[in-house]
Enzyme design. Structure first.
Site, PDB file in Angstrom:
ATOM      1  N   ALA A 243      18.840  58.283  38.619  1.00 25.62           N
ATOM      2  CA  ALA A 243      18.132  59.554  38.497  1.00 25.62           C
ATOM      3  C   ALA A 243      19.031  60.737  38.839  1.00 25.62           C
ATOM      4  CB  ALA A 243      16.899  59.544  39.389  1.00 25.62           C
ATOM      5  N   HIS A 244      18.468  61.926  38.724  1.00 24.15           N
ATOM      6  CA  HIS A 244      19.198  63.177  38.909  1.00 24.15           C
ATOM      7  C   HIS A 244      19.793  63.302  40.306  1.00 24.15           C
ATOM      8  CE1 HIS A 244      15.927  64.969  41.349  1.00 24.15           C
ATOM      9  NE2 HIS A 244      15.144  64.244  40.572  1.00 24.15           N
TER      10      HIS A 244
END
Length: 330
Positions: A243-244
């Site tokens: 994820a980010h």
């Protein structure tokens, strides 16, 4: 067809031969399926019992296991059978798919893009504005690389992969089919007026180091700001989510169906088992191991192995499970 003598294979592996053979070897197979022109291997004592009944023409075996087998099949004795077989697999690797032309006239390359010497670009590929491909990059058919990206020397990208704008990819990487690099991170907040969810725009990018391999259908999302980073030498399996704003150190391993929530940090050499999930803003320090199916809810110390859901020290968890089993028998 590729074919090698026993002596040629022994030289490649720096192996001791138990007895000579004139057989030519054309491939590799499991002990129970190998034929006389194929090589098999024994890297664990539990497989030694299958040696005598095998039809293999030769068997690669760990030197500390050779006393467990007896029979007529020639042995290639090595320190590490798994690493030896990796060398043999590379030796017998089939040729890559052919390109009719190095750069297909059915690919779109923006006039401002830069394509290095020796690049191969298949039909249906898209290379966006100001994107730079270094020497020897290979794009198989239907790869999309959007604007302002950089792809390092001799990186190979397989069909269906999409690399979004501003991504930076190092040299000697391999991205398998349908990898997604640089898509929006997953971020929403409830609207003040209760009307729904407000999307959090992600304006960062993804930076991927050298020698990284990412399996089919895996995703690395771009950062909210700054960069999502995958360090040199990381190996990512199929169907993995990063994820980010995650940061992975050097040579981390993530097995299939595992996932990192936002802003997770992995030190060097971290191993994440299959289907494990890691909570956001968690740090897993260098050399730690997360066992398959575990759920990590907090930081993990360097070198520690954790297990379970929620994940705790593996020794403590195993003792807990053993105690529960005893209770069931009481």
């Amino acid at each position: 067809m590729k074919s090698f003598s026993l002596n040629q294979l022994a030289a490649l592996l720096n192996a001791e031969i138990s007895e000579n053979s004139t057989q030519q070897f054309t491939g590799l197979n499991h002990l129970d399926a190998a034929t006389s022109d194929q090589v098999s291997f024994i890297g664990s004592s539990k497989y030694s019992k299958n040696y005598a009944a095998s039809g293999a023409g030769a068997v690669v075996i760990n030197e500390n296991l050779k006393h467990l087998v007896s029979g007529a099949i020639p042995l290639l004795v090595v320190k590490n059978a798994d690493l030896a077989m990796a060398k043999l697999l590379s030796l017998y690797e089939p040729d890559a798919p052919e390109f009719e032309t190095e750069i297909s006239d059915r690919a779109y390359i923006h006039p401002t893009a830069q394509v290095g010497s020796g690049c191969k670009i298949g039909p249906g590929c898209y290379v966006g504005a100001r994107t730079v491909l270094a020497e020897g990059v290979t794009l198989y058919p239907n790869v999309t690389i959007l604007d302002d990206c950089s792809i390092g020397t001799r990186t190979t990208i397989w069909s269906g992969t999409v690399i979004r704008e501003r991504s930076v990819v190092g040299a000697f990487c391999i991205f398998h089919n349908n990898v997604s690099i640089g898509a929006d991170g997953f971020g929403y907040r409830p609207a003040d007026d209760g009307s729904g969810l407000v999307k959090i725009v992600h304006i960062g990018n993804v930076i991927i180091g050298n020698g990284v391999e990412i399996g089919a259908n895996s995703c690395v999302d771009r950062a909210k700001f700054a960069s999502t980073i995958v360090g040199d030498g990381c190996k990512i399996d199929n169907l993995v989510q990063i994820a980010h704003n995650c940061i992975l150190g050097r040579c981390c391993i993530m097995a299939g169906h595992s996932g990192l929530a936002g802003s997770v940090t992995l030190g060097d050499g971290v191993v994440i088992g299959g289907s494990a999930s890691i909570k956001d803003h968690t740090t897993i320090h260098s050399g730690a191991v997360v066992a398959a199916g575990s759920g990590v809810m907090g930081d993990v110390a360097a070198g520690k192995t954790v297990l379970g859901y929620p994940a705790t020290d593996s020794r403590d968890k195993l003792r807990e499970w053993a105690a529960v089993r005893k209770l069931g028998k009481a």
